[in-house]
Design a protein around this motif. Structure first.
Motif, mmCIF file in Angstrom:
data_model
loop_
_atom_site.group_PDB
_atom_site.id
_atom_site.type_symbol
_atom_site.label_atom_id
_atom_site.label_comp_id
_atom_site.label_asym_id
_atom_site.label_seq_id
_atom_site.Cartn_x
_atom_site.Cartn_y
_atom_site.Cartn_z
ATOM 1 N N TYR A 141 37.463 52.222 54.510
ATOM 2 C CA TYR A 141 37.612 52.135 53.066
ATOM 3 C C TYR A 141 39.074 51.927 52.705
ATOM 4 C CZ TYR A 141 39.366 56.919 53.187
ATOM 5 O OH TYR A 141 40.111 58.031 53.447
ATOM 6 N N LYS A 142 39.275 51.452 51.515
ATOM 7 C CA LYS A 142 40.619 51.281 50.969
ATOM 8 C C LYS A 142 40.531 51.535 49.472
ATOM 9 C CE LYS A 142 44.950 50.068 51.347
ATOM 10 N NZ LYS A 142 45.861 50.842 52.165
ATOM 11 N N VAL A 143 41.400 52.355 48.944
ATOM 12 C CA VAL A 143 41.425 52.679 47.524
ATOM 13 C C VAL A 143 42.600 51.951 46.877
ATOM 14 C CG1 VAL A 143 41.696 54.511 45.822
ATOM 15 C CG2 VAL A 143 40.399 54.940 47.909
ATOM 16 N N PHE A 144 42.311 51.228 45.796
ATOM 17 C CA PHE A 144 43.347 50.584 45.010
ATOM 18 C C PHE A 144 43.479 51.368 43.712
ATOM 19 C CE2 PHE A 144 41.899 47.191 47.727
ATOM 20 C CZ PHE A 144 43.079 46.600 48.124
ATOM 21 N N PHE A 167 41.212 45.672 37.971
ATOM 22 C CA PHE A 167 40.346 45.378 36.841
ATOM 23 C C PHE A 167 39.275 44.435 37.350
ATOM 24 C CE2 PHE A 167 43.715 42.256 36.767
ATOM 25 C CZ PHE A 167 43.049 41.055 36.548
ATOM 26 N N GLU A 168 38.219 44.323 36.624
ATOM 27 C CA GLU A 168 37.112 43.478 37.048
ATOM 28 C C GLU A 168 36.812 42.451 35.966
ATOM 29 O OE1 GLU A 168 32.546 43.745 38.681
ATOM 30 O OE2 GLU A 168 33.302 45.365 37.427
ATOM 31 N N LEU A 169 36.615 41.237 36.387
ATOM 32 C CA LEU A 169 36.127 40.191 35.506
ATOM 33 C C LEU A 169 34.657 40.029 35.821
ATOM 34 C CD1 LEU A 169 39.020 37.642 35.995
ATOM 35 C CD2 LEU A 169 38.693 39.204 34.088
ATOM 36 N N ALA A 170 33.813 40.147 34.817
ATOM 37 C CA ALA A 170 32.371 40.099 35.061
ATOM 38 C C ALA A 170 31.714 39.117 34.106
ATOM 39 C CB ALA A 170 31.768 41.486 34.869
ATOM 40 N N TRP A 171 30.749 38.397 34.624
ATOM 41 C CA TRP A 171 29.969 37.444 33.851
ATOM 42 C C TRP A 171 28.503 37.783 34.008
ATOM 43 C CZ3 TRP A 171 34.103 36.196 36.879
ATOM 44 C CH2 TRP A 171 35.177 35.591 36.237
ATOM 45 N N GLN A 172 27.750 37.580 32.964
ATOM 46 C CA GLN A 172 26.319 37.871 32.987
ATOM 47 C C GLN A 172 25.575 36.736 32.294
ATOM 48 O OE1 GLN A 172 25.440 41.882 32.085
ATOM 49 N NE2 GLN A 172 23.316 41.510 31.635
ATOM 50 N N PHE A 181 34.341 39.624 39.791
ATOM 51 C CA PHE A 181 35.528 39.363 40.596
ATOM 52 C C PHE A 181 36.543 40.450 40.295
ATOM 53 C CE2 PHE A 181 39.791 37.289 40.621
ATOM 54 C CZ PHE A 181 39.933 37.245 41.991
ATOM 55 N N THR A 182 37.012 41.124 41.340
ATOM 56 C CA THR A 182 38.025 42.156 41.196
ATOM 57 C C THR A 182 39.246 41.745 41.999
ATOM 58 O OG1 THR A 182 36.304 43.838 41.011
ATOM 59 C CG2 THR A 182 38.530 44.608 41.454
ATOM 60 N N PRO A 183 40.323 41.338 41.336
ATOM 61 C CA PRO A 183 41.516 40.948 42.079
ATOM 62 C C PRO A 183 42.352 42.169 42.455
ATOM 63 C CG PRO A 183 41.825 40.502 39.764
ATOM 64 C CD PRO A 183 40.431 41.043 39.924
ATOM 65 N N GLY A 184 42.658 42.289 43.719
ATOM 66 C CA GLY A 184 43.569 43.328 44.204
ATOM 67 C C GLY A 184 44.753 42.649 44.853
ATOM 68 N N ILE A 185 45.233 41.602 44.213
ATOM 69 C CA ILE A 185 46.266 40.737 44.766
ATOM 70 C C ILE A 185 47.547 41.543 44.959
ATOM 71 C CG2 ILE A 185 47.613 38.656 44.280
ATOM 72 C CD1 ILE A 185 45.180 37.695 42.659
ATOM 73 N N LEU A 236 46.761 42.094 48.227
ATOM 74 C CA LEU A 236 46.160 42.663 49.429
ATOM 75 C C LEU A 236 44.695 42.299 49.629
ATOM 76 C CD1 LEU A 236 47.753 46.206 49.112
ATOM 77 C CD2 LEU A 236 48.537 44.275 50.476
ATOM 78 N N ALA A 237 43.920 42.228 48.575
ATOM 79 C CA ALA A 237 42.486 41.977 48.744
ATOM 80 C C ALA A 237 41.906 41.411 47.459
ATOM 81 C CB ALA A 237 41.771 43.280 49.100
ATOM 82 N N MET A 238 40.746 40.788 47.589
ATOM 83 C CA MET A 238 39.973 40.316 46.445
ATOM 84 C C MET A 238 38.518 40.654 46.723
ATOM 85 S SD MET A 238 41.664 36.664 45.527
ATOM 86 C CE MET A 238 41.687 36.058 47.189
ATOM 87 N N SER A 239 37.801 41.050 45.697
ATOM 88 C CA SER A 239 36.410 41.445 45.872
ATOM 89 C C SER A 239 35.537 40.613 44.941
ATOM 90 C CB SER A 239 36.256 42.931 45.533
ATOM 91 O OG SER A 239 34.910 43.299 45.543
ATOM 92 N N PHE A 240 34.438 40.098 45.486
ATOM 93 C CA PHE A 240 33.460 39.345 44.714
ATOM 94 C C PHE A 240 32.136 40.095 44.771
ATOM 95 C CE2 PHE A 240 36.504 36.264 46.234
ATOM 96 C CZ PHE A 240 36.762 35.520 45.105
ATOM 97 N N SER A 241 31.370 40.028 43.709
ATOM 98 C CA SER A 241 30.052 40.656 43.711
ATOM 99 C C SER A 241 29.080 39.766 42.942
ATOM 100 C CB SER A 241 30.105 42.051 43.070
ATOM 101 O OG SER A 241 30.489 41.954 41.712
#
Length: 94
Positions: free
Chosen positions: A26-29, A33-38, A51-55, A57-62
């Motif tokens: 695990y890694k805690v940032f 913030f999260e950008l979300a579309w529905q 999309f959660t940018p952790g620039i 170091l990391a980027m997360s997509f869901s």
């Protein structure tokens, strides 16, 4: 990732052994913030993308689906406010 034979552990993720989940990383940032579309697909089904940018170091997509068993079936009626018309003000003699 650590279960793959060719995985190189750079130390970026923390390791933990959970009784229920087994070995996890695990890694805690502390900032994100999260950008979300529905998008509504049907009356009761939506598609979600996030999309959660952790620039840098990391980027997360869901992506996922949301099922609404009772989506807004009953509209709440807004209260109506009727203001009486004001009669003509008295004419002052000046």
């Amino acid at each position: 990732w650590n279960r793959f034979s060719d995985y190189y552990d750079s130390g970026f993720f923390h390791r933990y052994h959970s009784q229920h989940l087994g070995d996890i990383q695990y890694k805690v940032f502390w900032y994100a913030f999260e950008l979300a579309w529905q998008w509504q697909l049907t009356e009761k089904l939506d598609f979600n993308f996030g999309f959660t940018p952790g620039i840098p170091l990391a980027m997360s997509f869901s992506a996922g689906l949301t099922y609404w068993p009772h989506r807004f079936e009953k509209k709440i009626e807004q209260p109506k406010v009727h203001l009486g018309r004001r009669k003509n003000p008295p004419v002052s003699a000046n």
